[in-house]
Design a protein around this motif. Structure first.
Motif, PDB file in Angstrom:
ATOM      1  N   VAL A 131     -27.855 -35.915  26.359  1.00 23.42           N
ATOM      2  CA  VAL A 131     -27.109 -37.369  26.270  1.00 23.42           C
ATOM      3  C   VAL A 131     -26.864 -37.941  27.466  1.00 23.42           C
ATOM      4  CG1 VAL A 131     -24.742 -38.172  25.688  1.00 23.42           C
ATOM      5  CG2 VAL A 131     -25.676 -36.263  24.442  1.00 23.42           C
ATOM      6  N   PRO A 132     -27.240 -39.158  27.884  1.00 26.38           N
ATOM      7  CA  PRO A 132     -27.444 -39.766  29.015  1.00 26.38           C
ATOM      8  C   PRO A 132     -26.139 -40.411  29.347  1.00 26.38           C
ATOM      9  CG  PRO A 132     -28.443 -41.325  27.685  1.00 26.38           C
ATOM     10  CD  PRO A 132     -28.246 -39.950  26.717  1.00 26.38           C
ATOM     11  N   TYR A 133     -24.985 -40.591  28.643  1.00 25.67           N
ATOM     12  CA  TYR A 133     -23.957 -41.087  29.003  1.00 25.67           C
ATOM     13  C   TYR A 133     -22.725 -40.174  29.095  1.00 25.67           C
ATOM     14  CZ  TYR A 133     -26.912 -44.480  26.302  1.00 25.67           C
ATOM     15  OH  TYR A 133     -28.044 -45.391  26.013  1.00 25.67           O
ATOM     16  N   THR A 134     -21.986 -40.725  29.806  1.00 22.97           N
ATOM     17  CA  THR A 134     -20.522 -39.784  30.192  1.00 22.97           C
ATOM     18  C   THR A 134     -19.420 -40.644  29.697  1.00 22.97           C
ATOM     19  OG1 THR A 134     -20.270 -40.940  32.157  1.00 22.97           O
ATOM     20  CG2 THR A 134     -22.036 -39.190  32.422  1.00 22.97           C
ATOM     21  N   LYS A 135     -18.339 -39.511  29.849  1.00 21.61           N
ATOM     22  CA  LYS A 135     -16.855 -39.938  29.332  1.00 21.61           C
ATOM     23  C   LYS A 135     -16.153 -41.026  29.895  1.00 21.61           C
ATOM     24  CE  LYS A 135     -14.286 -36.785  32.051  1.00 21.61           C
ATOM     25  NZ  LYS A 135     -13.378 -35.485  32.208  1.00 21.61           N
ATOM     26  N   ASP A 136     -16.821 -41.562  30.915  1.00 24.40           N
ATOM     27  CA  ASP A 136     -16.128 -42.679  31.589  1.00 24.40           C
ATOM     28  C   ASP A 136     -16.425 -43.895  30.892  1.00 24.40           C
ATOM     29  OD1 ASP A 136     -18.594 -42.266  32.708  1.00 24.40           O
ATOM     30  OD2 ASP A 136     -18.171 -43.661  34.277  1.00 24.40           O
ATOM     31  N   LEU A 137     -17.444 -43.973  29.746  1.00 26.89           N
ATOM     32  CA  LEU A 137     -17.788 -45.108  29.278  1.00 26.89           C
ATOM     33  C   LEU A 137     -16.939 -45.069  27.840  1.00 26.89           C
ATOM     34  CD1 LEU A 137     -21.521 -44.697  29.776  1.00 26.89           C
ATOM     35  CD2 LEU A 137     -20.184 -46.535  30.580  1.00 26.89           C
ATOM     36  N   PRO A 138     -16.588 -46.105  27.339  1.00 31.41           N
ATOM     37  CA  PRO A 138     -15.941 -46.213  26.015  1.00 31.41           C
ATOM     38  C   PRO A 138     -16.729 -46.136  24.778  1.00 31.41           C
ATOM     39  CG  PRO A 138     -15.742 -48.363  27.013  1.00 31.41           C
ATOM     40  CD  PRO A 138     -16.526 -47.319  27.875  1.00 31.41           C
ATOM     41  N   TYR A 139     -17.636 -45.298  24.665  1.00 33.97           N
ATOM     42  CA  TYR A 139     -18.488 -45.014  23.651  1.00 33.97           C
ATOM     43  C   TYR A 139     -18.101 -44.181  22.488  1.00 33.97           C
ATOM     44  CZ  TYR A 139     -21.968 -47.124  26.804  1.00 33.97           C
ATOM     45  OH  TYR A 139     -22.432 -48.012  27.821  1.00 33.97           O
ATOM     46  N   VAL A 140     -18.558 -44.372  21.294  1.00 35.37           N
ATOM     47  CA  VAL A 140     -17.925 -43.751  20.012  1.00 35.37           C
ATOM     48  C   VAL A 140     -19.234 -42.808  19.747  1.00 35.37           C
ATOM     49  CG1 VAL A 140     -17.329 -43.697  17.824  1.00 35.37           C
ATOM     50  CG2 VAL A 140     -16.193 -45.370  19.236  1.00 35.37           C
ATOM     51  N   VAL A 141     -18.943 -41.431  19.604  1.00 40.99           N
ATOM     52  CA  VAL A 141     -20.170 -40.561  19.382  1.00 40.99           C
ATOM     53  C   VAL A 141     -19.707 -39.689  17.925  1.00 40.99           C
ATOM     54  CG1 VAL A 141     -21.760 -38.866  20.241  1.00 40.99           C
ATOM     55  CG2 VAL A 141     -20.658 -40.364  21.973  1.00 40.99           C
ATOM     56  N   GLU A 142     -20.728 -39.516  17.138  1.00 38.47           N
ATOM     57  CA  GLU A 142     -20.581 -38.842  16.132  1.00 38.47           C
ATOM     58  C   GLU A 142     -21.666 -37.938  15.723  1.00 38.47           C
ATOM     59  OE1 GLU A 142     -17.290 -41.739  13.230  1.00 38.47           O
ATOM     60  OE2 GLU A 142     -19.500 -41.577  12.793  1.00 38.47           O
ATOM     61  N   PRO A 165     -19.731 -35.978  27.578  1.00 38.79           N
ATOM     62  CA  PRO A 165     -19.622 -34.919  28.741  1.00 38.79           C
ATOM     63  C   PRO A 165     -19.078 -35.582  29.990  1.00 38.79           C
ATOM     64  CG  PRO A 165     -21.987 -35.337  28.454  1.00 38.79           C
ATOM     65  CD  PRO A 165     -21.173 -36.227  27.352  1.00 38.79           C
ATOM     66  N   ASP A 166     -18.888 -34.633  31.237  1.00 41.12           N
ATOM     67  CA  ASP A 166     -18.318 -35.289  32.464  1.00 41.12           C
ATOM     68  C   ASP A 166     -19.493 -35.902  33.142  1.00 41.12           C
ATOM     69  OD1 ASP A 166     -15.707 -34.244  32.024  1.00 41.12           O
ATOM     70  OD2 ASP A 166     -16.177 -32.465  32.980  1.00 41.12           O
ATOM     71  N   LYS A 167     -20.814 -35.201  32.846  1.00 43.81           N
ATOM     72  CA  LYS A 167     -21.966 -35.771  33.474  1.00 43.81           C
ATOM     73  C   LYS A 167     -23.113 -35.671  32.411  1.00 43.81           C
ATOM     74  CE  LYS A 167     -23.220 -31.310  35.320  1.00 43.81           C
ATOM     75  NZ  LYS A 167     -23.891 -30.667  36.394  1.00 43.81           N
ATOM     76  N   SER A 168     -24.534 -36.477  32.486  1.00 43.22           N
ATOM     77  CA  SER A 168     -25.518 -36.423  31.757  1.00 43.22           C
ATOM     78  C   SER A 168     -25.893 -35.188  31.695  1.00 43.22           C
ATOM     79  CB  SER A 168     -26.399 -37.542  31.996  1.00 43.22           C
ATOM     80  OG  SER A 168     -26.834 -37.442  33.242  1.00 43.22           O
ATOM     81  N   LEU A 284     -25.053 -28.232  29.474  1.00 37.89           N
ATOM     82  CA  LEU A 284     -23.556 -28.177  29.965  1.00 37.89           C
ATOM     83  C   LEU A 284     -22.904 -27.181  29.204  1.00 37.89           C
ATOM     84  CD1 LEU A 284     -23.205 -32.257  29.858  1.00 37.89           C
ATOM     85  CD2 LEU A 284     -23.950 -30.711  31.823  1.00 37.89           C
ATOM     86  N   PRO A 285     -21.647 -26.868  29.631  1.00 41.29           N
ATOM     87  CA  PRO A 285     -20.843 -26.056  29.108  1.00 41.29           C
ATOM     88  C   PRO A 285     -20.344 -26.382  27.936  1.00 41.29           C
ATOM     89  CG  PRO A 285     -20.151 -26.215  31.570  1.00 41.29           C
ATOM     90  CD  PRO A 285     -21.087 -27.357  30.971  1.00 41.29           C
ATOM     91  N   ARG A 286     -20.107 -25.607  26.912  1.00 37.07           N
ATOM     92  CA  ARG A 286     -19.512 -25.921  25.547  1.00 37.07           C
ATOM     93  C   ARG A 286     -18.141 -26.501  25.740  1.00 37.07           C
ATOM     94  NH1 ARG A 286     -21.140 -21.554  20.998  1.00 37.07           N
ATOM     95  NH2 ARG A 286     -20.399 -23.085  19.891  1.00 37.07           N
ATOM     96  N   THR A 287     -17.818 -27.388  25.179  1.00 37.22           N
ATOM     97  CA  THR A 287     -16.507 -27.985  25.084  1.00 37.22           C
ATOM     98  C   THR A 287     -15.675 -27.440  23.886  1.00 37.22           C
ATOM     99  OG1 THR A 287     -17.273 -29.677  23.296  1.00 37.22           O
ATOM    100  CG2 THR A 287     -17.108 -30.292  25.872  1.00 37.22           C
TER     101      THR A 287
END
Length: 288
Positions: A131-142, A165-168, A284-287
């Motif tokens: 995932v190239p996008y991070t949590k600071d972006l208002p994107y919806v993911v499903e 995630p926090d980072k890509s 990345l670590p599992r959420t």
């Protein structure tokens, strides 16, 4: 004579007592240090032995382990998308390099049709996505899972909102115990989708594919029960069980993040399905 001998005797007794006390104070810490050093040495030797065994196992795997991709099952081809496909100058998610990517085998047919397909033995497997996008972006993911992927009446059996995630990097999505278990010899279609511009009602960027649960032979199941993780990885890869091969190796990498041999094995596995460009991305670590 007797009067003089008494002070001498008293002096000798006191001197002997002090000497004994001094010796005991020196020897006790020395024993503790010796015991501690011995314990540290045993632990160090155990770690070295484990490291040598891991390197030896990895060397053996590197020489003989390849992922044997099984043929597409009979019936309509699964189709799918292994890359998100965002394009510059269009609505939707911004162009990134690498793009949103599903860690799944795929084939490209002569008519340019891509088939994204893999096998699992588990009722509730895990999927991995870059995932190239991070949590600071208002994107919806499903993440969505459907049964009967070729049917017009395909039924959705699981839908989950995914936190960016926090980072890509590479994230893991697992089917929880609250979701229906995958049935043996049945195909399911999954989607991992991102909406980057809800107000404009722009198209979602997504990847999709088909997963099928299969059974292994009793002999293979018995072998897996007693095998170490690296051996299990090799068995799954040789039998064409993509999802367990990938998950086993990913977990090994997370437990040994500095192990260069495991990193090389990971690159080899992803390179075997032509995903070299995302092989170096962090897992990345599992959420929760």
């Amino acid at each position: 004579m007797n009067s003089n001998s008494q002070p001498i005797k008293l002096f000798l007794v006191v001197a002997f007592s002090c000497t004994s006390l001094l010796v005991s104070l020196i020897l006790v810490p020395a024993k503790s240090i010796s015991a501690s050093s011995g314990s540290d040495a045993v632990r160090g030797a155990s770690r070295r032995e484990g490291g040598l065994r891991l390197r030896s196992d990895l060397k053996t795997l590197a020489q003989g382990t390849t992922f044997n991709q099984p043929p597409i099952p009979p019936g309509p081809p699964p189709g799918g998308r292994v890359r998100g496909g965002a394009k510059r100058g269009t609505l939707g998610c911004p162009l990134t390099k690498p793009d949103l990517t599903a860690f799944v085998p795929f084939t490209e047919e002569a008519n340019s049709v891509i088939n994204v397909w893999g096998q699992t033995t588990l009722e509730r497997p895990s999927w991995f996505f870059y995932v190239p996008y991070t949590k600071d972006l208002p994107y919806v993911v499903e993440f969505v899972l459907q049964e009967d992927p070729e049917s017009k009446n395909s039924k959705e059996i699981y839908r989950k909102a995914i936190a960016l995630p926090d980072k890509s990097g590479v994230i893991r999505v697992s089917l929880p115990t609250t979701a229906p278990a995958l049935a043996v010899d049945k195909q399911y279609r999954w989607f991992f989708s991102i909406n980057c511009d809800q107000q404009e009602n722009s198209p979602w960027t997504y990847v999709e594919g088909v997963i099928q649960r299969v059974n292994l032979s009793q002999a293979t199941v018995k072998e897996l029960e007693t095998a170490e993780p690296l051996k299990r990885y090799a068995i799954y890869a040789q039998k064409g069980i993509w999802y367990e091969a990938l998950t086993t190796l990913a977990e090994l990498r997370q437990k040994n993040p500095q192990n260069a041999a495991l990193q090389a094995q990971w690159r080899n596995l992803l390179g075997s399905i032509r995903l070299d460009d995302v092989a170096g991305e962090p897992i990345l670590p599992r959420t929760p």
